[in-house]
Design a protein around this motif. Sequence first.
Motif, short mmCIF file in Angstrom:
data_model
loop_
_atom_site.label_atom_id
_atom_site.label_comp_id
_atom_site.label_asym_id
_atom_site.label_seq_id
_atom_site.Cartn_x
_atom_site.Cartn_y
_atom_site.Cartn_z
N GLU A 179 -18.01 2.26 2.81
CA GLU A 179 -16.89 1.47 2.29
C GLU A 179 -16.20 2.28 1.20
O GLU A 179 -16.85 2.79 0.28
N ILE A 180 -14.88 2.41 1.31
CA ILE A 180 -14.09 3.23 0.39
C ILE A 180 -13.00 2.38 -0.26
O ILE A 180 -12.30 1.64 0.43
N ASP A 181 -12.88 2.49 -1.58
CA ASP A 181 -11.79 1.84 -2.30
C ASP A 181 -10.54 2.71 -2.18
O ASP A 181 -10.57 3.89 -2.55
N VAL A 182 -9.46 2.14 -1.68
CA VAL A 182 -8.26 2.93 -1.39
C VAL A 182 -7.57 3.39 -2.67
O VAL A 182 -7.12 4.54 -2.77
N GLU A 183 -7.48 2.53 -3.67
CA GLU A 183 -6.77 2.89 -4.89
C GLU A 183 -7.44 4.04 -5.63
O GLU A 183 -6.79 5.00 -6.04
N SER A 184 -8.76 3.97 -5.79
CA SER A 184 -9.48 5.02 -6.51
C SER A 184 -9.86 6.19 -5.61
O SER A 184 -10.22 7.26 -6.10
#
Length: 305
Positions: free
Chosen positions: A146-151
Amino acid sequence: MNDYLIVLNKDQDTLSVVDLKSKSVMKTIATSHNPHEVVVTKDGKKTYIACSLGNKLDIMDNSSFEIIKTIEHPDFKFPHGVDITQDGKKLFLASTFSSKIFVINTETDEIENVFPTYQKYSHMISFSPDSQTVYVPNIASHNITEIDVESEKVVNHFPVGKGPEGVAVHPNGKLLYVANQEENNVMVIDLKTYEVLNKVGVGDCPVRLVFTPDGNYALTANRHSHDVSVIQTEQHINGITRPWEIKRIPVGRWAGGIAINSEGSEAYVANNKTNDISIINLKTLKEEDRIDVGIHPDGISFLTL
């Protein structure tokens, strides 16, 4: 407005532009070696083609249907899954054998960031409906990153079945569907708790998974059984609501990439070994036609111009 399919012929190093009105190939374009996965920009102006054995990312201008640029990087090692944020500004790419994620600015077509998943065989890219999160299936680690798009940072890994490949978030944003190719099932996962809510049996070796725009159906392409499983995401029966496979539709040999038109009325399935595209009517849930394309079509995307 005209509707097209962009179809990647991975063992011919070409791309077919299919006119859906005439149901025929209107143009065939040379690509870099072994084109696998494809995504069209939100404005329809460009197409990005991940050429896996060529370790390149080709960019096509959709007004001319010509390749206008090729991106390379030393860590492009079987570049594969690609998708674009909802605002159209960034493309995320998964490189399978380096297990790294690339972030590309779609205005400049330059790589802005590269980071590892620390998992094995990171293969596909799937955004949440709000584009805040990316989910990456890791085929040999049997989990999802799972990857946070903003960071642009990895925030979690969670286990799924064996050999996950097809993956998509339900349009409601609450559920993740994962096709496990070594288990012949689809897991339905609660994205708040990461609990596996259901396991749905499908065909042999499910490799792709897409939702209809209304979220009523999830479709898996089952490579070894040469068919498409139709999962009704909320089947109401005997006082129980559950996701359930309600039909298995025969298509060509080695079903692969799936695309659905914007109206949700038709699905298009790339058949690797019969070198054609199946057209499925999503009202009748039947294959209605086939379109011949190039050698071993796989990646496929819908385009309206």
